[in-house]
Write a protein that holds these residues in place. Sequence first.
Motif, PDB file in Angstrom:
ATOM      1  N   MET A   1       5.922   7.336  10.802  1.00 21.17           N
ATOM      2  CA  MET A   1       4.830   8.013  11.518  1.00 21.17           C
ATOM      3  C   MET A   1       4.647   7.362  12.888  1.00 21.17           C
ATOM      4  O   MET A   1       4.739   6.155  13.025  1.00 21.17           O
ATOM      5  N   SER A   2       4.367   8.194  13.859  1.00 19.40           N
ATOM      6  CA  SER A   2       4.158   7.692  15.223  1.00 19.40           C
ATOM      7  C   SER A   2       2.967   6.742  15.263  1.00 19.40           C
ATOM      8  O   SER A   2       1.936   7.005  14.644  1.00 19.40           O
ATOM      9  N   LEU A   3       3.124   5.659  15.980  1.00 18.38           N
ATOM     10  CA  LEU A   3       2.067   4.638  16.038  1.00 18.38           C
ATOM     11  C   LEU A   3       0.786   5.185  16.647  1.00 18.38           C
ATOM     12  O   LEU A   3      -0.297   4.976  16.141  1.00 18.38           O
ATOM     13  N   LEU A   4       0.913   5.933  17.763  1.00 20.46           N
ATOM     14  CA  LEU A   4      -0.265   6.340  18.516  1.00 20.46           C
ATOM     15  C   LEU A   4      -0.900   7.600  17.962  1.00 20.46           C
ATOM     16  O   LEU A   4      -2.113   7.721  17.900  1.00 20.46           O
ATOM     17  N   SER A   5      -0.117   8.538  17.555  1.00 21.77           N
ATOM     18  CA  SER A   5      -0.675   9.834  17.166  1.00 21.77           C
ATOM     19  C   SER A   5      -1.299   9.821  15.782  1.00 21.77           C
ATOM     20  O   SER A   5      -1.913  10.788  15.389  1.00 21.77           O
ATOM     21  N   LEU A  46      -8.727  -2.710  15.939  1.00 21.29           N
ATOM     22  CA  LEU A  46      -7.962  -2.643  14.694  1.00 21.29           C
ATOM     23  C   LEU A  46      -7.360  -1.252  14.585  1.00 21.29           C
ATOM     24  O   LEU A  46      -8.082  -0.273  14.418  1.00 21.29           O
ATOM     25  N   LYS A  47      -6.061  -1.152  14.697  1.00 21.88           N
ATOM     26  CA  LYS A  47      -5.369   0.131  14.585  1.00 21.88           C
ATOM     27  C   LYS A  47      -4.944   0.340  13.141  1.00 21.88           C
ATOM     28  O   LYS A  47      -4.370  -0.562  12.509  1.00 21.88           O
ATOM     29  N   ILE A  48      -5.220   1.518  12.642  1.00 18.32           N
ATOM     30  CA  ILE A  48      -4.947   1.837  11.237  1.00 18.32           C
ATOM     31  C   ILE A  48      -3.901   2.937  11.182  1.00 18.32           C
ATOM     32  O   ILE A  48      -4.066   3.984  11.811  1.00 18.32           O
ATOM     33  N   HIS A  49      -2.834   2.719  10.430  1.00 22.41           N
ATOM     34  CA  HIS A  49      -1.744   3.675  10.295  1.00 22.41           C
ATOM     35  C   HIS A  49      -1.657   4.122   8.836  1.00 22.41           C
ATOM     36  O   HIS A  49      -1.786   3.313   7.924  1.00 22.41           O
ATOM     37  N   ALA A  50      -1.378   5.399   8.660  1.00 22.82           N
ATOM     38  CA  ALA A  50      -1.225   5.947   7.310  1.00 22.82           C
ATOM     39  C   ALA A  50       0.243   6.286   7.081  1.00 22.82           C
ATOM     40  O   ALA A  50       0.781   7.200   7.725  1.00 22.82           O
ATOM     41  N   PRO A  51       0.948   5.578   6.200  1.00 22.10           N
ATOM     42  CA  PRO A  51       2.353   5.903   5.904  1.00 22.10           C
ATOM     43  C   PRO A  51       2.480   7.279   5.250  1.00 22.10           C
ATOM     44  O   PRO A  51       1.505   7.863   4.784  1.00 22.10           O
ATOM     45  N   ARG A  52       3.714   7.764   5.206  1.00 21.57           N
ATOM     46  CA  ARG A  52       3.952   9.106   4.656  1.00 21.57           C
ATOM     47  C   ARG A  52       3.514   9.209   3.210  1.00 21.57           C
ATOM     48  O   ARG A  52       2.961  10.228   2.786  1.00 21.57           O
ATOM     49  N   ASP A  53       3.739   8.155   2.440  1.00 22.21           N
ATOM     50  CA  ASP A  53       3.391   8.221   1.022  1.00 22.21           C
ATOM     51  C   ASP A  53       1.881   8.340   0.824  1.00 22.21           C
ATOM     52  O   ASP A  53       1.414   9.072  -0.043  1.00 22.21           O
ATOM     53  N   ASP A 118      10.663  17.657   9.881  1.00 21.89           N
ATOM     54  CA  ASP A 118      10.481  16.272  10.298  1.00 21.89           C
ATOM     55  C   ASP A 118       9.342  15.680   9.468  1.00 21.89           C
ATOM     56  O   ASP A 118       8.190  16.108   9.562  1.00 21.89           O
ATOM     57  N   LYS A 119       9.647  14.706   8.645  1.00 22.79           N
ATOM     58  CA  LYS A 119       8.631  14.127   7.773  1.00 22.79           C
ATOM     59  C   LYS A 119       7.525  13.427   8.550  1.00 22.79           C
ATOM     60  O   LYS A 119       6.388  13.336   8.080  1.00 22.79           O
ATOM     61  N   ASP A 120       7.845  12.921   9.744  1.00 24.15           N
ATOM     62  CA  ASP A 120       6.839  12.223  10.536  1.00 24.15           C
ATOM     63  C   ASP A 120       5.809  13.174  11.135  1.00 24.15           C
ATOM     64  O   ASP A 120       4.693  12.766  11.443  1.00 24.15           O
ATOM     65  N   THR A 121       6.206  14.424  11.348  1.00 28.25           N
ATOM     66  CA  THR A 121       5.284  15.396  11.957  1.00 28.25           C
ATOM     67  C   THR A 121       4.931  16.516  10.992  1.00 28.25           C
ATOM     68  O   THR A 121       4.382  17.545  11.414  1.00 28.25           O
TER      69      THR A 121
END
Length: 827
Positions: A1-5, A46-53, A118-121
């Motif tokens: 997943m894109s860091l910023l979006s 604090l940047k929070i990222h959500a993985p695909r799973d 595209d799994k990231d988008t």
Amino acid sequence: MSLLSSSFCGLCVYPQERRRAFEANLEKTGLELETEDKSDQKTYFLKIHAPRDVLATYADVLKIKVPFKKSDIPQSQDVALEWFTQPFRLPGNIMHPEPDYFTYHFDKTKTDFFLIGDKDTFFPPSTRNRIVFYILSRCAYYKEGQKDREKTGIKRLLSNGTYTAAFPLHDVRHGRNAEERYNLYKHWARFLCFYKEQPLNLIKKYYGEKIGIYFAWLGFYTEMLFLAAVVGLICFIYGVLSYDDNITSKEICDPKIGGSIMMCPLCDKNCTFWRLDSTCLSSWQSHLFDNEATVFFAMFMGIWVTLFLEFWKRRQARLEYEWDLVDFEEEQQELQTRPEFEIKCTNRRLNKITQVLFKLLKCARYCLSGATVTFWISLILACITGVIAYRLAVYASFASIIGNHGGESGIHKNKTLLVGGLITPQLATSVTASCINFVIIMILNFFYEKVAIWITDMEIPKTHLEYENRLITKMFMFQFVNYYSSCFYVAFFKGKFVGYPGNYTYMFGKWKKFRNEECDPGGCLIELTTQLLIVMAGKQLWGNIQEALKMPWLKGRHNPENHYSRWEQDHVLQNFSQLGLFYEYLEMVIQFGFITLFVASFPLAPLLALFNNILEIRVDAWKFTTQFRRPVASKARNIGAWQEILNSVAILSVVTNAFIMAFTSDMIPRMVYLYAYSNSTSMKGYINSSLSEYRIPIRPQNMTEDNWFRHFNTTCRYRDYRHPPGHENEYTHTMQFWHILAAKMAFIIIMEHVVFVVKFFIAWMIPDVPSDVKARIKRERYLIQEHLHNYEVEKLKLQLSASFITEPQTSETSLTPDKHEVLSECL
């Protein structure tokens, strides 16, 4: 997943223990955390990222719809009017930023069923930030081994100062090309695009369905206002063009008619006798809004509001289908229970005892809520009563200062008398009282907002939808009484309970000496117009000033990105609260009430609303793209409780406009005179017919201090239909009064029935859901069933084939293929 979006960002301060526990629990849910220090080394992001799973898991929980097949239904195009609508259209890639798909609820166990490129988008940004916020709002911040229901959710951490902000990040700055935010800024937020359609699909994709449906409703409302504004302008132009044909005003202004009629004082002690021709200007002004076209416009607006609501239902149904909201029922929002409810409602009704206890507590909260609402509404009415008392008290003062009697004796000849023909005591009192009332409205609004939120929080609604609906109901009740009560007073009470010379009616009793206020000699309709114009235009102007003052003009958000990071740039923007759309809706619904409930008194109200809304759309768009942090995306299939409020206002508007035309306007008395009492089938003599006589002297308590008038006349005139002095039934109502009253009641009944019949016929003729949308919904459901069936059959075939290959060939398993064949045929 894109860091910023796909990042959420929090600006953190002390205390550290709650923050560490919260962040540890976030990592346990699968979220990835990344810390960025700020240059002052006192705070950090604090940047929070959500993985695909994680996204897949919660997309399954939240029943988020994703594409499984490209739509094979052709888009309908209006070829006949394409040449006409082309200048108002936007490029196709802006109006439809992504292809049209058939969609179905995401199921993590059936990922191969969906069209995953595209799994990231695969999940759009609005869906990702909604999932992350869902996790944040339910994550606890107590340590492992402890249990404290109160320590849950990002909202409580924001309120206790652990974090100072939490928001999803914008794509990039709005000046970059090839980005959704830039396209919104270029094609939506600029005022030069005011005549263009709104890119609703792009708004929905970037901000979510709830914000998208608001701008769709606001845009549709503005489009429909154009028709009402044109008709209202035509009615006003008719009043201007028929200016010279107004025989009634000519008689008032004629020195031989209006100049020879001496009127009784309009207040006690300080008011003098006055000549009728001194109201020449106000009678001309009243004609601009009180003419034959006004009756037509009042009936037209009753039909217009029905067309608006019915066509909006169709537009809303089309958006529900296009935005995959058809199956988004209220029951699904039960999955999104408010964290506040989960924390505070600990009773689970395990048995009858706890169930009774919970109901008692709930009943107590509702009783306190009802008592609070009643108290604040009573406070509004008390303030309105105070304004009425102000009008009664200062009218005499204005009368003694301005002087409008027009006598030849030279009494009261001073500088203010030079403008006495332009500024009458009634006009001065009405304008100042309207301004004071507007100030009171603005002050009370500040308290009502906090009171309504406090009451709703105390009731602890279970879902966000229930919370919003309750808050909407309370706030609209406050605003309805606050904004409209003064207009209701002028329209339906002022000048209706005055009495007559020698037997006037007094507010609070005669011992208070507050004689009930009479209408302006030009009629009460012009005063209602003044009240409506000041409150409506003042509210819109004040709202625009407030929005301008709230803009963080001096903050450094315009610095280039190589100096400031994206999260720092977004942090200096304004926060768009959870109730942000609530205030936007409330502002427009209050305006809707002004242009429907009292539009018979001011046909130009839709035109003012149209100009305001054209500006409002672009200002709101500019704020969303450049001034606000990106709000958390949320779903909504319609405008919610506002729909029922609009329906109620629409029904009430028919009644109010019918009563305004009957009892506030002079149309009915003029028509009765023209067809029943006129000798020349014209309005000549109407003024003399509408005035009654009273023998002087007036009772001592009503006498003016300068009684010079006694030496010239023995009678004075007043607006009413009563027998003259010396008649066997002197000062009682004449037969003409009862004829007019009967005509007024007949007009109300006829107008209401005609408009309501037309309204119900139009509502019956126009289906709420377009036929092509119904067909598309049925086809999509059919394809869902067909594809799911084929998917399960193929999956079962693969499982059976795999088991057949791996199992040893025995006599017992030799019959398996035949069984499989039979099973497949059955399936």
